[in-house]
Design a protein around this motif. Sequence first.
Motif, mmCIF file in Angstrom:
data_model
loop_
_atom_site.group_PDB
_atom_site.id
_atom_site.type_symbol
_atom_site.label_atom_id
_atom_site.label_comp_id
_atom_site.label_asym_id
_atom_site.label_seq_id
_atom_site.Cartn_x
_atom_site.Cartn_y
_atom_site.Cartn_z
ATOM 1 N N GLY A 84 33.020 -89.863 -74.539
ATOM 2 C CA GLY A 84 33.947 -88.735 -74.573
ATOM 3 C C GLY A 84 35.308 -89.167 -74.101
ATOM 4 N N VAL A 85 36.331 -88.957 -74.921
ATOM 5 C CA VAL A 85 37.679 -89.437 -74.606
ATOM 6 C C VAL A 85 38.610 -88.264 -74.345
ATOM 7 C CG1 VAL A 85 39.567 -90.940 -75.306
ATOM 8 C CG2 VAL A 85 37.248 -91.401 -76.122
ATOM 9 N N ARG A 86 39.021 -88.102 -73.142
ATOM 10 C CA ARG A 86 39.962 -87.112 -72.605
ATOM 11 C C ARG A 86 40.332 -86.014 -73.604
ATOM 12 N NH1 ARG A 86 45.352 -90.925 -71.631
ATOM 13 N NH2 ARG A 86 45.995 -91.105 -73.797
ATOM 14 N N SER A 87 41.625 -85.772 -73.829
ATOM 15 C CA SER A 87 42.070 -84.652 -74.670
ATOM 16 C C SER A 87 42.169 -85.064 -76.134
ATOM 17 C CB SER A 87 43.421 -84.132 -74.162
ATOM 18 O OG SER A 87 43.310 -83.651 -72.854
ATOM 19 N N THR A 88 41.042 -85.482 -76.695
ATOM 20 C CA THR A 88 41.020 -85.888 -78.097
ATOM 21 C C THR A 88 40.392 -84.808 -78.960
ATOM 22 O OG1 THR A 88 38.899 -87.015 -77.786
ATOM 23 C CG2 THR A 88 40.902 -88.351 -77.586
ATOM 24 N N SER A 89 40.638 -84.920 -80.249
ATOM 25 C CA SER A 89 39.938 -84.100 -81.219
ATOM 26 C C SER A 89 39.774 -84.908 -82.496
ATOM 27 C CB SER A 89 40.680 -82.797 -81.482
ATOM 28 O OG SER A 89 39.828 -81.898 -82.199
ATOM 29 N N LEU A 90 39.307 -84.278 -83.546
ATOM 30 C CA LEU A 90 38.966 -85.008 -84.758
ATOM 31 C C LEU A 90 40.148 -85.795 -85.305
ATOM 32 C CD1 LEU A 90 36.780 -85.597 -86.830
ATOM 33 C CD2 LEU A 90 37.429 -83.498 -88.033
ATOM 34 N N HIS A 91 41.342 -85.181 -85.317
ATOM 35 C CA HIS A 91 42.487 -85.880 -85.903
ATOM 36 C C HIS A 91 42.964 -87.059 -85.045
ATOM 37 C CE1 HIS A 91 44.399 -82.990 -83.180
ATOM 38 N NE2 HIS A 91 45.496 -83.708 -83.229
ATOM 39 N N SER A 92 42.550 -87.117 -83.773
ATOM 40 C CA SER A 92 42.890 -88.275 -82.946
ATOM 41 C C SER A 92 42.209 -89.538 -83.464
ATOM 42 C CB SER A 92 42.446 -88.042 -81.498
ATOM 43 O OG SER A 92 42.929 -86.820 -80.985
ATOM 44 N N TRP A 93 41.018 -89.382 -84.014
ATOM 45 C CA TRP A 93 40.217 -90.527 -84.448
ATOM 46 C C TRP A 93 40.590 -91.002 -85.847
ATOM 47 C CZ3 TRP A 93 36.912 -93.111 -81.234
ATOM 48 C CH2 TRP A 93 36.702 -92.507 -79.992
ATOM 49 N N SER A 169 41.745 -78.877 -80.372
ATOM 50 C CA SER A 169 42.328 -78.480 -81.656
ATOM 51 C C SER A 169 42.203 -76.987 -81.898
ATOM 52 C CB SER A 169 41.648 -79.235 -82.809
ATOM 53 O OG SER A 169 42.178 -80.533 -82.953
ATOM 54 N N ALA A 170 41.933 -76.232 -80.859
ATOM 55 C CA ALA A 170 41.690 -74.793 -81.046
ATOM 56 C C ALA A 170 42.880 -74.100 -81.695
ATOM 57 C CB ALA A 170 41.357 -74.141 -79.702
ATOM 58 N N LYS A 171 44.078 -74.303 -81.161
ATOM 59 C CA LYS A 171 45.257 -73.667 -81.753
ATOM 60 C C LYS A 171 45.538 -74.226 -83.145
ATOM 61 C CE LYS A 171 47.667 -72.414 -77.485
ATOM 62 N NZ LYS A 171 48.911 -72.597 -76.676
ATOM 63 N N ARG A 172 45.386 -75.541 -83.286
ATOM 64 C CA ARG A 172 45.645 -76.204 -84.566
ATOM 65 C C ARG A 172 44.791 -75.599 -85.674
ATOM 66 N NH1 ARG A 172 47.310 -81.443 -86.309
ATOM 67 N NH2 ARG A 172 46.093 -82.303 -88.031
ATOM 68 N N TRP A 173 43.504 -75.460 -85.431
ATOM 69 C CA TRP A 173 42.596 -74.965 -86.462
ATOM 70 C C TRP A 173 42.614 -73.445 -86.578
ATOM 71 C CZ3 TRP A 173 38.293 -78.624 -84.316
ATOM 72 C CH2 TRP A 173 38.528 -79.931 -84.765
ATOM 73 N N ALA A 174 42.796 -72.758 -85.465
ATOM 74 C CA ALA A 174 42.813 -71.299 -85.506
ATOM 75 C C ALA A 174 44.044 -70.780 -86.242
ATOM 76 C CB ALA A 174 42.771 -70.731 -84.090
ATOM 77 N N ASN A 175 45.183 -71.438 -86.049
ATOM 78 C CA ASN A 175 46.443 -70.954 -86.618
ATOM 79 C C ASN A 175 46.719 -71.455 -88.024
ATOM 80 O OD1 ASN A 175 46.907 -69.632 -84.202
ATOM 81 N ND2 ASN A 175 48.183 -71.273 -83.358
ATOM 82 N N ASN A 176 46.023 -72.505 -88.442
ATOM 83 C CA ASN A 176 46.322 -73.083 -89.755
ATOM 84 C C ASN A 176 45.048 -73.647 -90.394
ATOM 85 O OD1 ASN A 176 47.300 -74.464 -91.996
ATOM 86 N ND2 ASN A 176 49.140 -75.167 -90.937
ATOM 87 N N PRO A 177 44.364 -72.859 -91.214
ATOM 88 C CA PRO A 177 43.146 -73.342 -91.878
ATOM 89 C C PRO A 177 43.383 -74.578 -92.740
ATOM 90 C CG PRO A 177 43.342 -70.954 -92.084
ATOM 91 C CD PRO A 177 44.634 -71.442 -91.515
ATOM 92 N N ASP A 183 42.069 -82.272 -91.741
ATOM 93 C CA ASP A 183 41.373 -83.094 -90.759
ATOM 94 C C ASP A 183 39.995 -83.525 -91.261
ATOM 95 O OD1 ASP A 183 43.523 -82.907 -89.072
ATOM 96 O OD2 ASP A 183 42.639 -81.373 -87.782
ATOM 97 N N VAL A 184 39.287 -82.624 -91.943
ATOM 98 C CA VAL A 184 37.967 -82.977 -92.471
ATOM 99 C C VAL A 184 38.093 -83.979 -93.609
ATOM 100 C CG1 VAL A 184 35.889 -82.086 -93.598
ATOM 101 C CG2 VAL A 184 36.948 -80.790 -91.743
ATOM 102 N N GLU A 185 39.090 -83.802 -94.455
ATOM 103 C CA GLU A 185 39.304 -84.754 -95.553
ATOM 104 C C GLU A 185 39.621 -86.149 -95.013
ATOM 105 O OE1 GLU A 185 40.999 -81.816 -99.096
ATOM 106 O OE2 GLU A 185 42.408 -82.801 -97.722
ATOM 107 N N LYS A 186 40.468 -86.234 -93.994
ATOM 108 C CA LYS A 186 40.809 -87.529 -93.414
ATOM 109 C C LYS A 186 39.593 -88.143 -92.713
ATOM 110 C CE LYS A 186 44.729 -88.573 -91.632
ATOM 111 N NZ LYS A 186 45.930 -88.647 -90.752
ATOM 112 N N MET A 187 38.788 -87.310 -92.082
ATOM 113 C CA MET A 187 37.573 -87.806 -91.443
ATOM 114 C C MET A 187 36.718 -88.557 -92.456
ATOM 115 S SD MET A 187 34.380 -85.584 -89.967
ATOM 116 C CE MET A 187 33.798 -85.301 -91.658
#
Length: 299
Positions: A84-93, A169-177, A183-187
Amino acid sequence: MFGIFTSALRGAVCAVSVLSAPFAAQAEEFTSPDILVLGDSQISFGSGPAFVEFFTDIKKHCNPDPIQKQQLTSLGEMKVSVIGVRSTSLHSWTARKGRAKGAVCDVDPKWKVNAGSYGYVNQTANQFVQIGRGKNYQFCAAGKSPFEEMFREDYYDPGLLLMSFLGNSAKRWANNPDLAVKDVEKMHAHLPKDIPCIFMTTAPAFKKSITDLRRKAQKNLQAAFEKTGSHCSFVPGVTPQTVAANQGNKKYFRLNKRGMVKDPFHPNKAAAKNFFALEMGGICKAIFDQIGMQQPSVN
């Protein structure tokens, strides 16, 4: 939230050993775990040991039928690693540069560690590590994303990958679908094409306002997995049952000396254990769905 994370490292920093240079580390022998869990600071604050325990003994928790028992052999010895890496989310990777990638790769200037590591790739008594230091954490190279570097040839090659993110990524995903879809496509563009994968959103928070935002983000992210035709299984971590268990429940969060919740974002170890009990059905189904896809059907 990062300040909360770094403050928790205070007692562990003195135990961090001198770390080898990245280039020397890459030359050392490495054996991939069979099951890899990647997430954020919730892993360091409580869920890391729960992930290791759950996936090390899938048979006990998931009660597989004969066909599923045979499918589990694809996971080898079930060597489990949880990072688990600090304040990361899917787009960090999936970031190849900038602040998002820095959340994974930059050395914390004060504590010199930015992640919690449990299980197979960390057999030491100290859970805290710095990504990019040591043979087991070589995820950072110029011009490549952490996913691209982690899953390069002859390095990490798990039989099952579980990703666990939401809050950062709560604000990122909640405010902009649309960003959730991106992010899923890049994953998928950065992961090996044939890797069995599960995405499970993290546990609900203490405060209703935090959980409400995360619930909206989760809805948009789940829709993104469906819209992109992702082969990964999606397991929602914010459910009526998990919200009822965590929201407003002081015993599942760290308290200050006055008995008040001092960290409403990260459920503790007791909460993590209960979260897995509540989510067990969805996790087990996702495991067997994913490993079943990799094997020929049984007539």
